[in-house]
Design an enzyme around this catalytic site. Sequence first.
Site, PDB file in Angstrom:
ATOM      1  N   GLY A 348      72.426  62.287  36.144  1.00  0.00           N
ATOM      2  CA  GLY A 348      72.704  63.638  36.641  1.00  0.00           C
ATOM      3  C   GLY A 348      71.708  64.654  36.144  1.00  0.00           C
ATOM      4  N   GLU A 371      46.781  67.204  53.938  1.00  0.00           N
ATOM      5  CA  GLU A 371      45.480  66.531  53.762  1.00  0.00           C
ATOM      6  C   GLU A 371      45.469  65.172  54.451  1.00  0.00           C
ATOM      7  OE1 GLU A 371      42.858  67.678  52.246  1.00  0.00           O
ATOM      8  OE2 GLU A 371      43.512  69.226  50.863  1.00  0.00           O
ATOM      9  N   THR A 373      48.473  62.823  56.819  1.00  0.00           N
ATOM     10  CA  THR A 373      49.757  62.216  56.449  1.00  0.00           C
ATOM     11  C   THR A 373      49.540  60.771  55.994  1.00  0.00           C
ATOM     12  OG1 THR A 373      50.217  61.302  58.637  1.00  0.00           O
ATOM     13  CG2 THR A 373      50.919  63.585  58.263  1.00  0.00           C
TER      14      THR A 373
HETATM   15  P1  TGC Z   1      36.825  61.522  65.074  1.00  0.00           P
HETATM   16  O1  TGC Z   1      36.398  61.473  66.511  1.00  0.00           O
HETATM   17  O2  TGC Z   1      37.128  60.241  64.372  1.00  0.00           O
HETATM   18  O3  TGC Z   1      35.745  62.287  64.208  1.00  0.00           O
HETATM   19  C1  TGC Z   1      35.186  63.515  64.629  1.00  0.00           C
HETATM   20  C2  TGC Z   1      33.842  63.665  63.938  1.00  0.00           C
HETATM   21  O4  TGC Z   1      34.041  63.734  62.520  1.00  0.00           O
HETATM   22  C3  TGC Z   1      33.384  62.653  61.857  1.00  0.00           C
HETATM   23  N1  TGC Z   1      34.258  62.256  60.745  1.00  0.00           N
HETATM   24  C4  TGC Z   1      34.020  62.613  59.499  1.00  0.00           C
HETATM   25  N2  TGC Z   1      33.016  63.306  58.944  1.00  0.00           N
HETATM   26  C5  TGC Z   1      33.074  63.518  57.629  1.00  0.00           C
HETATM   27  N3  TGC Z   1      34.104  63.090  56.860  1.00  0.00           N
HETATM   28  C6  TGC Z   1      35.126  62.395  57.389  1.00  0.00           C
HETATM   29  N4  TGC Z   1      36.150  62.009  56.620  1.00  0.00           N
HETATM   30  C7  TGC Z   1      35.125  62.125  58.770  1.00  0.00           C
HETATM   31  N5  TGC Z   1      35.982  61.498  59.622  1.00  0.00           N
HETATM   32  C8  TGC Z   1      35.419  61.597  60.838  1.00  0.00           C
HETATM   33  C9  TGC Z   1      33.217  61.589  62.926  1.00  0.00           C
HETATM   34  O5  TGC Z   1      32.158  60.733  62.622  1.00  0.00           O
HETATM   35  C10 TGC Z   1      32.938  62.441  64.162  1.00  0.00           C
HETATM   36  O6  TGC Z   1      31.606  62.898  64.085  1.00  0.00           O
HETATM   37  P2  TGC Z   1      30.760  63.125  65.435  1.00  0.00           P
HETATM   38  O7  TGC Z   1      29.431  63.541  64.931  1.00  0.00           O
HETATM   39  O8  TGC Z   1      30.782  61.803  66.136  1.00  0.00           O
HETATM   40  O9  TGC Z   1      31.478  64.220  66.179  1.00  0.00           O
HETATM   41  O10 TGC Z   1      38.052  62.512  64.990  1.00  0.00           O
HETATM   42  P3  TGC Z   1      39.502  62.418  65.584  1.00  0.00           P
HETATM   43  O11 TGC Z   1      39.713  63.660  66.398  1.00  0.00           O
HETATM   44  O12 TGC Z   1      39.731  61.085  66.251  1.00  0.00           O
HETATM   45  O13 TGC Z   1      40.434  62.530  64.294  1.00  0.00           O
HETATM   46  C11 TGC Z   1      40.333  61.610  63.270  1.00  0.00           C
HETATM   47  C12 TGC Z   1      41.435  61.871  62.188  1.00  0.00           C
HETATM   48  C13 TGC Z   1      42.801  61.697  62.767  1.00  0.00           C
HETATM   49  C14 TGC Z   1      41.222  60.817  61.121  1.00  0.00           C
HETATM   50  C15 TGC Z   1      41.247  63.247  61.568  1.00  0.00           C
HETATM   51  O14 TGC Z   1      41.247  64.266  62.466  1.00  0.00           O
HETATM   52  C16 TGC Z   1      42.214  63.537  60.435  1.00  0.00           C
HETATM   53  O15 TGC Z   1      41.872  63.267  59.308  1.00  0.00           O
HETATM   54  N6  TGC Z   1      43.440  64.139  60.687  1.00  0.00           N
HETATM   55  C17 TGC Z   1      44.304  64.600  59.642  1.00  0.00           C
HETATM   56  C18 TGC Z   1      44.231  66.120  59.581  1.00  0.00           C
HETATM   57  C19 TGC Z   1      44.268  66.641  58.185  1.00  0.00           C
HETATM   58  O16 TGC Z   1      44.065  65.921  57.213  1.00  0.00           O
HETATM   59  N7  TGC Z   1      44.499  67.931  58.036  1.00  0.00           N
HETATM   60  C20 TGC Z   1      44.474  68.532  56.779  1.00  0.00           C
HETATM   61  C21 TGC Z   1      44.506  70.025  56.896  1.00  0.00           C
HETATM   62  S1  TGC Z   1      44.040  70.864  55.414  1.00  0.00           S
HETATM   63  C22 TGC Z   1      45.314  70.616  54.374  1.00  0.00           C
HETATM   64  O17 TGC Z   1      46.243  69.918  54.603  1.00  0.00           O
HETATM   65  C23 TGC Z   1      45.195  71.323  53.100  1.00  0.00           C
HETATM   66  S2  TGC Z   1      46.511  71.108  52.037  1.00  0.00           S
HETATM   67  C24 TGC Z   1      45.735  71.745  50.707  1.00  0.00           C
HETATM   68  C25 TGC Z   1      46.494  71.792  49.481  1.00  0.00           C
HETATM   69  O18 TGC Z   1      47.387  72.663  49.361  1.00  0.00           O
HETATM   70  O19 TGC Z   1      46.130  71.018  48.562  1.00  0.00           O
HETATM   71  P1  FAD Z   2      52.168  66.108  62.927  1.00  0.00           P
HETATM   72  O1  FAD Z   2      50.702  65.913  63.114  1.00  0.00           O
HETATM   73  O2  FAD Z   2      52.944  66.708  64.030  1.00  0.00           O
HETATM   74  O3  FAD Z   2      52.797  64.692  62.560  1.00  0.00           O
HETATM   75  C1  FAD Z   2      54.201  64.444  62.622  1.00  0.00           C
HETATM   76  C2  FAD Z   2      54.412  62.948  62.367  1.00  0.00           C
HETATM   77  O4  FAD Z   2      53.737  62.176  63.384  1.00  0.00           O
HETATM   78  C3  FAD Z   2      53.831  62.494  61.035  1.00  0.00           C
HETATM   79  O5  FAD Z   2      54.683  61.557  60.447  1.00  0.00           O
HETATM   80  C4  FAD Z   2      52.518  61.838  61.430  1.00  0.00           C
HETATM   81  O6  FAD Z   2      52.119  60.840  60.507  1.00  0.00           O
HETATM   82  C5  FAD Z   2      52.879  61.237  62.781  1.00  0.00           C
HETATM   83  N1  FAD Z   2      51.704  61.028  63.617  1.00  0.00           N
HETATM   84  C6  FAD Z   2      50.860  61.971  64.116  1.00  0.00           C
HETATM   85  N2  FAD Z   2      49.865  61.390  64.801  1.00  0.00           N
HETATM   86  C7  FAD Z   2      50.080  60.050  64.741  1.00  0.00           C
HETATM   87  C8  FAD Z   2      49.386  58.913  65.214  1.00  0.00           C
HETATM   88  N3  FAD Z   2      48.234  59.021  65.912  1.00  0.00           N
HETATM   89  N4  FAD Z   2      49.913  57.694  64.979  1.00  0.00           N
HETATM   90  C9  FAD Z   2      51.047  57.560  64.253  1.00  0.00           C
HETATM   91  N5  FAD Z   2      51.742  58.597  63.747  1.00  0.00           N
HETATM   92  C10 FAD Z   2      51.258  59.827  63.987  1.00  0.00           C
HETATM   93  N6  FAD Z   2      46.706  72.788  56.613  1.00  0.00           N
HETATM   94  C11 FAD Z   2      45.582  73.533  56.499  1.00  0.00           C
HETATM   95  O7  FAD Z   2      44.754  73.582  57.397  1.00  0.00           O
HETATM   96  N7  FAD Z   2      45.340  74.272  55.364  1.00  0.00           N
HETATM   97  C12 FAD Z   2      46.206  74.272  54.313  1.00  0.00           C
HETATM   98  O8  FAD Z   2      45.947  74.926  53.297  1.00  0.00           O
HETATM   99  C13 FAD Z   2      47.416  73.510  54.413  1.00  0.00           C
HETATM  100  N8  FAD Z   2      48.343  73.565  53.414  1.00  0.00           N
HETATM  101  C14 FAD Z   2      49.561  72.953  53.622  1.00  0.00           C
HETATM  102  C15 FAD Z   2      50.592  73.162  52.680  1.00  0.00           C
HETATM  103  C16 FAD Z   2      51.842  72.594  52.897  1.00  0.00           C
HETATM  104  C17 FAD Z   2      52.951  72.870  51.927  1.00  0.00           C
HETATM  105  C18 FAD Z   2      52.060  71.762  54.022  1.00  0.00           C
HETATM  106  C19 FAD Z   2      53.382  71.100  54.246  1.00  0.00           C
HETATM  107  C20 FAD Z   2      51.048  71.552  54.931  1.00  0.00           C
HETATM  108  C21 FAD Z   2      49.797  72.155  54.754  1.00  0.00           C
HETATM  109  N9  FAD Z   2      48.782  72.033  55.723  1.00  0.00           N
HETATM  110  C22 FAD Z   2      47.623  72.761  55.603  1.00  0.00           C
HETATM  111  C23 FAD Z   2      49.050  71.314  56.970  1.00  0.00           C
HETATM  112  C24 FAD Z   2      49.006  69.799  56.843  1.00  0.00           C
HETATM  113  O9  FAD Z   2      47.690  69.336  56.721  1.00  0.00           O
HETATM  114  C25 FAD Z   2      49.720  69.225  58.072  1.00  0.00           C
HETATM  115  O10 FAD Z   2      51.099  69.467  57.903  1.00  0.00           O
HETATM  116  C26 FAD Z   2      49.447  67.748  58.232  1.00  0.00           C
HETATM  117  O11 FAD Z   2      48.089  67.500  58.546  1.00  0.00           O
HETATM  118  C27 FAD Z   2      50.348  67.118  59.327  1.00  0.00           C
HETATM  119  O12 FAD Z   2      50.373  67.890  60.491  1.00  0.00           O
HETATM  120  P2  FAD Z   2      51.793  68.290  61.147  1.00  0.00           P
HETATM  121  O13 FAD Z   2      52.640  68.861  60.083  1.00  0.00           O
HETATM  122  O14 FAD Z   2      51.486  69.111  62.330  1.00  0.00           O
HETATM  123  O15 FAD Z   2      52.438  66.905  61.578  1.00  0.00           O
END
Ligand code: TGC
Ligand code: FAD
Length: 392
Positions: A348, A371, A373
């Site tokens: 608890g 960053e 999922t």
């Molecule tokens: P895709 O077509 O695969 O790639 C597009 C272009 O990007 C290149 N690329 C990379 N370059 C550098 N580093 C990497 N890790 C790279 N991954 C891919 C790739 O070669 C391509 O280049 P070009 O020249 O051919 O155009 O892209 P896609 O649209 O299919 O998406 C791929 C995917 C799903 C893996 C990507 O979009 C992804 O990682 N999605 C997740 C989104 C995400 O992580 N969002 C985070 C938002 S920020 C945040 O959450 C901050 S929280 C901060 C905190 O509080 O700590």
């Molecule tokens: P969605 O993309 O809608 O995903 C929903 C579900 O579907 C997930 O389980 C996912 O894994 C699944 N899914 C999606 N696509 C696929 C696929 N192709 N195949 C299988 N499963 C899939 N973003 C910023 O830019 N800057 C920030 O500073 C930042 N800070 C954040 C702080 C907090 C507290 C939180 C919660 C989020 C923050 N984010 C930030 C956003 C964060 O990066 C997104 O929440 C994350 O990338 C997921 O996007 P979404 O929430 O729209 O989920």
Amino acid sequence: MKPDLFEAPDYYNLDDLLTEEHKLVRSAARDWVKRDISPIIEEAAQKAEFPKEIIKGLAEIGAFGPYIPEEYGGAGLDQISYGLIMQEIERGDSGVRSTASVQSSLVMYPIFKFGTEAQRKTYLPKLASGEFMGCFGLTEPDHGSNPGGMVTNFKDKGDHYLLNGAKMWISNAPFADIAVVWAKDESGRIHGLIVERGMEGFSTPTTHNKWSLRASATGELIFDNVKVPKENLLPNKSGLGAPLMCLDSARFGIAWGAIGAAMDCYDTALRYAKEREQFGKPIGSFQLQQKKLAEMITEITKAQLLAWRLGSLRNEGKATSAQISMAKRNNVEMALKIAREARQILGGMGITGEYSIMRHMMNLESVVTYEGTHDIHLLITGMDVTGLNAFK
Ligand code: TGC
Ligand code: FAD
């Protein structure tokens, strides 16, 4: 909250792999967390307030731009030092580590890497000292895992750009002085822009009602015909690859940070299991509790080795994005599982704010989502080993 008695586990003598500089950097961060974070963090999380008074301390331990060169105000450290700082900060709280991750890897890094010399000189020293705080706008209401679909856009109006759109879930947004914003130009190409607080049409409403990362401020970024000076565009890289490069750096920090949260949960549970008696003996003497603790230290040790090796690869410039995804995914899941098991060991008491475990557990629900999922990182690994892209 109980006094912070944390002792870091090092089951495989990993300290032998660290340099004296690594240990000094880690010890400064560890001491600061014990002194300035542990006493205040539970109340900040309960009140859902970011404790702004810690900004100066974060800057002093080198948490803002650990690997940015000293000429721009950074600490000029290597990647393992960066990782160790993130580990120690997240040992205190994932939300505090978020603030540091965003400032370093998502704001300073793109300005350093993709910015002009004038932009570096204007912003980096102020960001390193905490005089300026930054945020990173990639995610949108309808584009989270698929940031390439973003609709935020800007038009060339001759002497300025006109920015429209919205970003969601943005860490640090409510108090940030500047935002690095990713938006499409008229041809649909993604670019980074530096948007400053005070620009007309730019607002940052706070996101409320979070059960996770409560000590971190999260908000939206709204752009309603914001006039952005042309010199605020980051000119040296465009395309989705630019923000993804920033994410590589932040995800690397998270792979280390999650170990800190896991170590804190393990250490708390171990101490409790040795002290708490039921049926006339310490609960740590029961096999079921020992299984939990033995598995925790095994998983922490594996995660430490993964992070250390990844840090070495990054120091050599050899780490791939897929290797970073594996470490982020593995280490965050490891920490989340340990938080859940550790909470059970405390019975608890585990659900109260007397101990840090439940806070870590709730925080890690964000860390496993942001960053990229857990699913997205698995698909990145899947694509890397099969050569087949599940996203297209
Ligand atoms: P895709 O077509 O695969 O790639 C597009 C272009 O990007 C290149 N690329 C990379 N370059 C550098 N580093 C990497 N890790 C790279 N991954 C891919 C790739 O070669 C391509 O280049 P070009 O020249 O051919 O155009 O892209 P896609 O649209 O299919 O998406 C791929 C995917 C799903 C893996 C990507 O979009 C992804 O990682 N999605 C997740 C989104 C995400 O992580 N969002 C985070 C938002 S920020 C945040 O959450 C901050 S929280 C901060 C905190 O509080 O700590
Ligand atoms: P969605 O993309 O809608 O995903 C929903 C579900 O579907 C997930 O389980 C996912 O894994 C699944 N899914 C999606 N696509 C696929 C696929 N192709 N195949 C299988 N499963 C899939 N973003 C910023 O830019 N800057 C920030 O500073 C930042 N800070 C954040 C702080 C907090 C507290 C939180 C919660 C989020 C923050 N984010 C930030 C956003 C964060 O990066 C997104 O929440 C994350 O990338 C997921 O996007 P979404 O929430 O729209 O989920």
